[in-house]
Motif scaffolding. Structure first.
Motif: not given
Length: 322
Positions: A9, A12, A143
């Motif tokens: 992860s 993030s 992103r």
């Protein structure tokens, strides 16, 4: 949260990790400026003192603000560019540690300066910051572009790319002048050497084993250059796939990061001396030696970086997330 989950992860939390690191590093620099000890806060390992530490505190404090903006304002196009500038700043602070593995070669030399462990740890922490900021810049840009945050690809596109075999050949060719010159010196041909004694084998610093090899026509730095050539070929040739991936990537990126700026500095220094603008700091070397032989480290570092990037893309596993 398990380490595996944390690693999976990372996109993030990349900007937050860069924020925390920047705040810690800036705080440490401020404490060093106020209390006196240097703790290794200096650009390129030089210029320690309250002024350098206060400057570092200001620069990395600004980096923390930038990381906060990245957390709060997704979608900006200019923020990743600013993040890469912070990566360059971190590498400048931690540059000396990229060359510190030479201390592990103490058995090949003597009278090495003592290691400043506080500065060494500080430089390592700065390199960690470069990694975290690089991750933050990648995650933010991906992103913004709408690509996969883990691999940068889009759904339906292949994860691996062909490797750039030419980069490996360029890297090998870049070290040939250095290896040839140092081998010629070891064999008794002193072209380009204007001093006295044996070029490249100062008994004050060269170990007994190094002197013995030199007397038999082998310069130990040439052996290291050959290892560097083999690394570049391993990154670009099929047989390199049979070697462990992580050590190859670590050696490739570390070598590119250390030798590129080092080679640029020597090439510029040698060129200016060759033109008569400055006096050469290495009095017993002709200016062309610094340009042709040592300046080749710049080309090698650039080619090695390209080869490492190509290898990393070609050996990347299929991303199940995209």
């Amino acid at each position: 949260m398990t380490p595996k989950t944390l690693l999976s992860s990372w996109p993030s939390g990349a900007s937050r990790a860069a924020l925390v690191w920047s705040a810690l590093y800036a705080t440490g620099a401020a404490v060093a400026a106020l209390t006196g000890p240097a703790f290794g806060y200096a650009l390129l390992g030089k210029g320690t003192g309250p002024a350098a530490e206060a400057t570092a505190a200001g620069l990395y404090g600004a980096a923390a603000v930038l990381a906060y903006v990245m957390v709060r304002r997704p979608g900006s196009r200019w923020l990743p560019r600013a993040a890469w500038a912070v990566v360059a700043l971190c590498l400048t602070s931690g540059f000396a540690i990229l060359l510190s593995p030479t201390h592990l070669l103490f058995f090949l030399s003597r009278n090495q300066p003592a290691i400043d462990w506080a500065a060494w740890a500080n430089q390592g922490f700065a390199v960690l910051g470069a990694v975290l900021w690089g991750r933050a810049a990648l995650a933010y840009r991906r992103r913004t572009l709408g690509t996969c945050p883990h691999c940068g690809g889009r759904a339906g596109t292949p994860s691996g790319l062909p490797r750039d075999t030419r980069a490996g050949l360029v890297a090998v060719a870049a070290l040939v002048p250095y290896a040839a010159l140092k081998t010629a010196w070891a064999l008794g041909v002193t072209s380009g050497f204007t001093g006295e004694g044996r070029p490249g084998a100062d008994p004050t610093y060269t170990s007994d084993a190094g002197l013995w090899l030199y007397d038999h026509g082998v310069d130990i730095t040439v052996v290291l250059a050959l290892i560097g050539m083999a690394l570049a070929l391993a990154l670009t040739r099929p047989w390199g796939r049979r070697l462990p991936r992580v050590p190859l990537l670590a050696l490739g990126w570390a070598g590119a990061g250390a030798l590129t700026p080092f080679g640029v500095f020597l090439a510029v220094l040698g060129t200016l001396a060759w033109m008569g603008v400055i006096d050469l700091a290495v009095d017993d070397h002709a200016p062309w030696v610094v340009v042709v032989a040592y300046g080749g480290f710049c080309l090698y570092g650039l080619a090695l970086g390209r080869a490492t990037r190509s290898y990393q893309r070609a050996t990347r596993r299929v991303c199940v997330r995209c």
